[in-house]
Design a protein around this motif. Structure first.
Motif, mmCIF file in Angstrom:
data_model
loop_
_atom_site.group_PDB
_atom_site.id
_atom_site.type_symbol
_atom_site.label_atom_id
_atom_site.label_comp_id
_atom_site.label_asym_id
_atom_site.label_seq_id
_atom_site.Cartn_x
_atom_site.Cartn_y
_atom_site.Cartn_z
ATOM 1 N N ILE A 189 0.853 -1.185 0.000
ATOM 2 C CA ILE A 189 0.000 0.000 0.000
ATOM 3 C C ILE A 189 0.893 1.241 0.000
ATOM 4 C CG2 ILE A 189 -1.863 1.217 1.191
ATOM 5 C CD1 ILE A 189 -2.579 -1.585 0.111
ATOM 6 N N THR A 190 0.564 2.208 -0.851
ATOM 7 C CA THR A 190 1.364 3.434 -0.952
ATOM 8 C C THR A 190 0.696 4.642 -0.316
ATOM 9 O OG1 THR A 190 0.445 3.874 -3.152
ATOM 10 C CG2 THR A 190 2.514 2.634 -3.041
ATOM 11 N N ASP A 191 -0.645 4.691 -0.283
ATOM 12 C CA ASP A 191 -1.320 5.869 0.270
ATOM 13 C C ASP A 191 -2.753 5.521 0.629
ATOM 14 O OD1 ASP A 191 -1.570 8.430 1.182
ATOM 15 O OD2 ASP A 191 -1.233 9.412 -0.734
ATOM 16 N N ILE A 192 -3.316 6.303 1.549
ATOM 17 C CA ILE A 192 -4.714 6.165 1.983
ATOM 18 C C ILE A 192 -5.308 7.553 2.088
ATOM 19 C CG2 ILE A 192 -6.265 5.427 3.844
ATOM 20 C CD1 ILE A 192 -4.222 3.292 4.585
ATOM 21 N N TRP A 193 -6.528 7.711 1.596
ATOM 22 C CA TRP A 193 -7.249 8.971 1.762
ATOM 23 C C TRP A 193 -8.592 8.672 2.421
ATOM 24 C CZ3 TRP A 193 -12.055 10.410 0.012
ATOM 25 C CH2 TRP A 193 -12.400 11.755 0.210
ATOM 26 N N CYS A 194 -8.951 9.474 3.435
ATOM 27 C CA CYS A 194 -10.208 9.301 4.173
ATOM 28 C C CYS A 194 -11.164 10.430 3.820
ATOM 29 C CB CYS A 194 -9.961 9.291 5.681
ATOM 30 S SG CYS A 194 -8.867 7.957 6.223
ATOM 31 N N GLY A 195 -12.373 10.072 3.443
ATOM 32 C CA GLY A 195 -13.367 11.057 3.034
ATOM 33 C C GLY A 195 -13.966 11.808 4.201
ATOM 34 N N ILE A 196 -14.645 12.900 3.868
ATOM 35 C CA ILE A 196 -15.298 13.743 4.874
ATOM 36 C C ILE A 196 -16.596 13.088 5.324
ATOM 37 C CG2 ILE A 196 -16.355 15.998 5.271
ATOM 38 C CD1 ILE A 196 -14.387 17.128 3.241
ATOM 39 N N GLY A 197 -16.902 13.213 6.596
ATOM 40 C CA GLY A 197 -18.154 12.668 7.116
ATOM 41 C C GLY A 197 -17.919 11.714 8.268
ATOM 42 N N SER A 198 -19.007 11.199 8.809
ATOM 43 C CA SER A 198 -18.930 10.269 9.923
ATOM 44 C C SER A 198 -18.566 8.875 9.428
ATOM 45 C CB SER A 198 -20.280 10.222 10.654
ATOM 46 O OG SER A 198 -21.282 9.665 9.808
ATOM 47 N N PHE A 199 -18.389 7.971 10.373
ATOM 48 C CA PHE A 199 -18.041 6.599 10.028
ATOM 49 C C PHE A 199 -19.094 5.966 9.125
ATOM 50 C CE2 PHE A 199 -17.635 2.049 10.666
ATOM 51 C CZ PHE A 199 -16.261 1.855 10.721
ATOM 52 N N ASN A 200 -20.338 6.345 9.299
ATOM 53 C CA ASN A 200 -21.421 5.724 8.535
ATOM 54 C C ASN A 200 -21.605 6.312 7.142
ATOM 55 O OD1 ASN A 200 -22.123 4.003 10.671
ATOM 56 N ND2 ASN A 200 -23.421 5.571 11.605
ATOM 57 N N THR A 201 -20.905 7.386 6.830
ATOM 58 C CA THR A 201 -21.102 8.026 5.527
ATOM 59 C C THR A 201 -19.820 8.189 4.719
ATOM 60 O OG1 THR A 201 -20.872 10.239 6.492
ATOM 61 C CG2 THR A 201 -23.095 9.312 6.388
ATOM 62 N N ALA A 202 -18.670 7.999 5.343
ATOM 63 C CA ALA A 202 -17.405 8.293 4.675
ATOM 64 C C ALA A 202 -17.006 7.201 3.689
ATOM 65 C CB ALA A 202 -16.300 8.483 5.714
ATOM 66 N N ARG A 203 -16.194 7.613 2.723
ATOM 67 C CA ARG A 203 -15.590 6.682 1.774
ATOM 68 C C ARG A 203 -14.067 6.765 1.892
ATOM 69 N NH1 ARG A 203 -18.282 7.767 -3.989
ATOM 70 N NH2 ARG A 203 -17.669 9.908 -3.460
ATOM 71 N N ILE A 204 -13.404 5.687 1.532
ATOM 72 C CA ILE A 204 -11.953 5.572 1.653
ATOM 73 C C ILE A 204 -11.374 5.222 0.282
ATOM 74 C CG2 ILE A 204 -10.049 4.446 2.850
ATOM 75 C CD1 ILE A 204 -11.908 5.997 4.698
ATOM 76 N N VAL A 205 -10.239 5.847 -0.055
ATOM 77 C CA VAL A 205 -9.518 5.497 -1.275
ATOM 78 C C VAL A 205 -8.129 5.002 -0.870
ATOM 79 C CG1 VAL A 205 -8.641 6.279 -3.507
ATOM 80 C CG2 VAL A 205 -10.768 7.236 -2.610
ATOM 81 N N THR A 206 -7.718 3.870 -1.426
ATOM 82 C CA THR A 206 -6.394 3.323 -1.167
ATOM 83 C C THR A 206 -5.654 3.153 -2.493
ATOM 84 O OG1 THR A 206 -7.244 1.046 -1.262
ATOM 85 C CG2 THR A 206 -7.156 2.102 0.895
ATOM 86 N N SER A 207 -4.350 3.310 -2.454
ATOM 87 C CA SER A 207 -3.526 3.115 -3.652
ATOM 88 C C SER A 207 -2.425 2.109 -3.348
ATOM 89 C CB SER A 207 -2.920 4.432 -4.128
ATOM 90 O OG SER A 207 -2.019 4.951 -3.163
ATOM 91 N N SER A 208 -1.925 1.466 -4.412
ATOM 92 C CA SER A 208 -0.959 0.400 -4.237
ATOM 93 C C SER A 208 -0.011 0.347 -5.424
ATOM 94 C CB SER A 208 -1.685 -0.944 -4.075
ATOM 95 O OG SER A 208 -0.799 -2.034 -4.163
ATOM 96 N N LEU A 209 1.091 -0.363 -5.224
ATOM 97 C CA LEU A 209 2.033 -0.586 -6.312
ATOM 98 C C LEU A 209 1.498 -1.567 -7.345
ATOM 99 C CD1 LEU A 209 5.440 -0.810 -4.383
ATOM 100 C CD2 LEU A 209 4.496 1.140 -5.637
ATOM 101 N N ASP A 210 0.322 -2.150 -7.092
ATOM 102 C CA ASP A 210 -0.253 -3.104 -8.044
ATOM 103 C C ASP A 210 -1.011 -2.421 -9.184
ATOM 104 O OD1 ASP A 210 -2.561 -2.190 -6.862
ATOM 105 O OD2 ASP A 210 -3.103 -4.076 -5.908
ATOM 106 N N HIS A 211 -0.796 -1.105 -9.363
ATOM 107 C CA HIS A 211 -1.394 -0.312 -10.457
ATOM 108 C C HIS A 211 -2.883 -0.054 -10.256
ATOM 109 C CE1 HIS A 211 1.896 -1.127 -13.725
ATOM 110 N NE2 HIS A 211 2.404 -1.164 -12.488
ATOM 111 N N THR A 212 -3.372 -0.157 -9.031
ATOM 112 C CA THR A 212 -4.793 0.076 -8.784
ATOM 113 C C THR A 212 -5.001 1.059 -7.643
ATOM 114 O OG1 THR A 212 -5.099 -1.707 -7.154
ATOM 115 C CG2 THR A 212 -5.326 -2.288 -9.491
ATOM 116 N N CYS A 213 -6.154 1.729 -7.705
ATOM 117 C CA CYS A 213 -6.714 2.471 -6.577
ATOM 118 C C CYS A 213 -8.090 1.887 -6.310
ATOM 119 C CB CYS A 213 -6.829 3.960 -6.889
ATOM 120 S SG CYS A 213 -5.258 4.831 -6.976
ATOM 121 N N LYS A 214 -8.443 1.758 -5.058
ATOM 122 C CA LYS A 214 -9.720 1.139 -4.707
ATOM 123 C C LYS A 214 -10.530 2.093 -3.840
ATOM 124 C CE LYS A 214 -7.955 -3.589 -5.073
ATOM 125 N NZ LYS A 214 -8.754 -3.988 -6.244
ATOM 126 N N LEU A 215 -11.815 2.158 -4.137
ATOM 127 C CA LEU A 215 -12.776 2.999 -3.417
ATOM 128 C C LEU A 215 -13.624 2.112 -2.526
ATOM 129 C CD1 LEU A 215 -14.098 5.840 -3.049
ATOM 130 C CD2 LEU A 215 -15.627 5.219 -4.928
#
Length: 466
Positions: A189-215
């Motif tokens: 894993i290279t980076d993580i971004w946490c969205g705005i909002g509470s635990f029940n509404t937020a979204r997370i984006v992760t990036s990796s050396l495997d050429h993908t980002c996941k939402l």
């Protein structure tokens, strides 16, 4: 938008950019709109994701301190904006390679080379928790925007979500379990971004050396969308409205990915178009088709992208690269408007925030009037370990707690008054015992630190003599 905030004193605050590298000893602070260089903090050498900003408690938009974990030592450096030297040095239990500070400035989390995570309470310096989080090195740690959870990424390709309430629960002795474990990435894993909002509404984006980002959807833990890139993504940033995100590639390009797309309306309404979200339900979006014609690429860097940040109004994109260059991009036109050569090596950490009112270069007269944000020495042992030689006192405190819980209200007024008087005496005794135990702990810890520093000085003197 040049002017961002007014202070009571009438001073106008703009934005600043803070950057560091793993190959030099400087943390640079500049006004990225005008190019003005404010100051450079010295004696720093940290990994990527090993530098964090400490806001004033409850004031997320006002940064008071900078904390960084040193690359070659088990040390944490604290910097204030009133001097360019290290403000404080903390000895950490082991070498920290990833850092994160909660958005409200209450907690600091540090990850290690062997997969452990340490959590400190900033106001008291208390080491609240130490636990094994991953099998391999921690690469990045982030708090959710409401500080309800801690998210960790590792070189074992896993992402774990930890509830902060369970991590801080002293009644649980065993090692905590992650609330979610996301193992869909196949490389570190290279980076993580946490969205705005509470635990029940937020979204997370992760990036990796495997050429993908996941939402990800944080409330359910489900994988919403996988974005496939033609290169490894080393860093990510999402605009505040969560309309799009930017991925920095190892091929010197920055990719702009829209999370919503326009579609034709079937109702023939006055607007003619409506928006729909991209992906969802675990679908895959191929980003390799992005090209210059679609206007979703930022081209101009001569080396791999290593760090990204956005301006306050999300109109400018700041990108640091492996050759130490910082470029400022206008997002709407995709034009590079400024370029700075800040470091001799890769820019590993990059932040933007409102210019602190006590910044030395522009408010030298004011810096003497503004008190530096107080911070306590970070402890190297948990409370339980610090008191392991004082079990009798701790048992007394536990018995006192049980006696308070057994308090029963009686209809007889005289009995009630007697119980209240007894409880008051018990509380006073407990308080006195607590102060005594705390004093013993402080004395023991200070003695350990003094012995360590004395031995270290003796070794250094011996080396100089040789």
């Amino acid at each position: 938008m040049e002017i961002l905030m007014f202070e009571d004193s009438g001073k106008m605050l703009s934005e600043v950019a803070l950057s560091s590298s793993s190959t030099d000893t400087l943390i640079n602070l500049i006004d990225f709109r005008t190019g003005t260089s404010y100051t450079s903090f010295k004696q720093n050498n940290c990994f990527k994701h090993a530098l964090a900003l400490i806001p004033y408690p409850g004031q997320c938009d006002r940064i008071g301190l900078i904390i960084s974990a040193q690359l070659d030592k088990s040390l944490l450096h604290i910097y204030s904006f009133q001097k360019d030297q290290v403000h404080l040095k903390f000895i950490s239990p082991e070498k920290i390679i990833a850092l994160a500070v909660s958005n409200k400035g209450a907690f600091c989390a540090g990850g290690t080379d062997n997969g452990k995570i340490y959590i400190w309470e900033i106001s008291t310096g208390t080491l609240c928790k130490v636990f094994d989080a991953h099998y391999k090195k921690i690469s990045v740690i982030k708090f959710t925007s409401d500080d309800s959870a801690l998210i960790s990424g590792s070189e074992d390709a896993g992402v774990n979500v930890w509830l902060l309430s369970s991590l801080l629960d002293d009644s649980v002795d065993e090692s905590p379990s992650p609330f979610y474990t996301w193992s869909e990435h196949s490389l570190p894993i290279t980076d993580i971004w946490c969205g705005i909002g509470s635990f029940n509404t937020a979204r997370i984006v992760t990036s990796s050396l495997d050429h993908t980002c996941k939402l990800w959807d944080l409330s359910t833990g489900y994988l919403l969308t996988t974005f496939i890139f033609p290169t490894a993504i080393t860093c990510i940033i999402v605009d505040p409205a969560e309309r799009m995100f930017f991925g920095g590639g190892s091929n010197n390009l920055i990719y702009q990915v829209y999370l919503y797309r326009r579609r034709e309306s079937s109702n023939y309404n006055a607007f003619g178009e409506e928006m729909s979200s991209v992906g969802g339900a675990g679908s895959i979006e191929d980003i390799s088709s992005i090209d210059d014609e679609k206007g979703n690429l930022f081209k101009g860097h001569n080396s791999a992208i290593t760090a990204l940040a956005l301006s306050y109004d999300a109109s400018l994109l700041l990108a640091g690269s492996k050759d130490g260059t910082l470029m400022i991009w206008d997002i709407s036109s995709k034009q590079m408007i400024k370029k700075f050569s800040l470091h001799k090596g890769p820019i590993t950490n990059l932040f933007t925030f409102l210019k602190p009112p006590d910044l030395i270069s522009s408010t030298s007269n004011l810096s003497n009037k503004i008190m530096i944000q107080p911070i306590q020495l970070f402890q190297r042992n948990t409370l339980q370990r610090s008191y392991k030689d004082n079990f009798d006192e701790l048992h007394d405190l536990q018995r006192s707690k049980q006696s308070l819980l057994q308090f029963q209200v009686d209809d007889n007024s005289s009995t009630l008054e007697s119980q209240i008087s007894s409880l008051q005496s018990e509380l006073l005794r407990v308080h006195n015992q607590y102060q005594r135990v705390k004093g013993l702990h402080d004395e023991m810890y200070q003695e350990i630190v003094n012995n360590f520093m004395a031995n270290r000085r003796e070794i250094e003197n011996q080396k100089k003599g040789e």
